[in-house]
Design a protein around this motif. Sequence first.
Motif, PDB file in Angstrom:
ATOM      1  N   THR A   1     -13.630  -8.013  11.340  1.00 38.92           N
ATOM      2  CA  THR A   1     -13.197  -7.240  10.018  1.00 38.92           C
ATOM      3  C   THR A   1     -11.973  -7.657   9.324  1.00 38.92           C
ATOM      4  O   THR A   1     -11.780  -7.455   8.458  1.00 38.92           O
ATOM      5  CB  THR A   1     -13.564  -5.907  10.015  1.00 38.92           C
ATOM      6  N   TRP A  26      -7.465  -4.616  11.571  1.00 40.29           N
ATOM      7  CA  TRP A  26      -8.043  -3.296  11.778  1.00 40.29           C
ATOM      8  C   TRP A  26      -6.873  -2.682  12.676  1.00 40.29           C
ATOM      9  O   TRP A  26      -7.430  -1.798  13.208  1.00 40.29           O
ATOM     10  CB  TRP A  26      -9.266  -3.440  12.826  1.00 40.29           C
ATOM     11  N   THR A  61     -13.521   1.694   5.045  1.00 41.54           N
ATOM     12  CA  THR A  61     -12.503   0.940   4.466  1.00 41.54           C
ATOM     13  C   THR A  61     -11.418   2.342   3.987  1.00 41.54           C
ATOM     14  O   THR A  61     -11.609   3.111   3.518  1.00 41.54           O
ATOM     15  CB  THR A  61     -12.820   0.421   3.244  1.00 41.54           C
ATOM     16  N   PHE A  77      -9.209  -0.680   8.353  1.00 40.60           N
ATOM     17  CA  PHE A  77     -10.440   0.187   8.472  1.00 40.60           C
ATOM     18  C   PHE A  77     -10.329   1.429   9.261  1.00 40.60           C
ATOM     19  O   PHE A  77      -9.451   1.398  10.289  1.00 40.60           O
ATOM     20  CB  PHE A  77     -11.626  -0.706   9.325  1.00 40.60           C
ATOM     21  N   PRO A  95      -7.928  -5.705   3.855  1.00 43.17           N
ATOM     22  CA  PRO A  95      -8.562  -4.504   3.977  1.00 43.17           C
ATOM     23  C   PRO A  95      -8.391  -4.045   5.374  1.00 43.17           C
ATOM     24  O   PRO A  95      -8.314  -4.550   6.394  1.00 43.17           O
ATOM     25  CB  PRO A  95      -9.867  -4.514   3.825  1.00 43.17           C
TER      26      PRO A  95
END
Length: 200
Positions: A196, A199, A57, A68, A66
């Motif tokens: 996720t 990204w 992260t 990555f 978030p």
Amino acid sequence: VDVSVDAIYRKVEGVYYAGRMSEYEWGRKLSDFVKRVQNRVATGDFKFERPELMLRTKAVGEGCQPKFRCISAYRNLEDRVILSIANKCLTSKLDGLLSNNSYAFRIGKKSPVARAVGKIIDFRKCFKAAPLYVAECDIVKFFDTIEHAAVLKIFEGVCDKEQLGNKAKALVKAFLESYDVRDIMSSGFWDKLAKTGDWD
């Protein structure tokens, strides 16, 4: 076992210099490991295992989704030792060829930021009346996307100029061949990455 790294180091060092490594199972295993690493370096066996791809992260502002960073981790301990020592050796030998205005991955205790800020302060002391502009730049995904053939060609030229020899060329070539950003596209890692969130 609750012991410090320093305590382990002192124990190994004491046993080694006393010539008693073979008396301990860990000593025999460590000696064998060192011999394997030395043999690989001596024979130029620099074929490295593919690194494991992991997500880490990145720091983002509060309330932001978030982000990555893709990290490649070499899991083979022999590979890690060889790459670590090679990194220190090449950094030491090539540091003098880099621009004084390049701060990352340099020899010395000061952080890149501290060096850059120090340069700005020195400039200000010499030119108090002059306008002062500061820009921070980052090339996004630079190490992931730079062409390996271009890196190798430049590095081989440096090796010839600095007389580093063919072993250094072979090592860097093997390192570059051990990982390619396109590995992400052809692995289950891509699916994991896609789940996720942001990204980009």
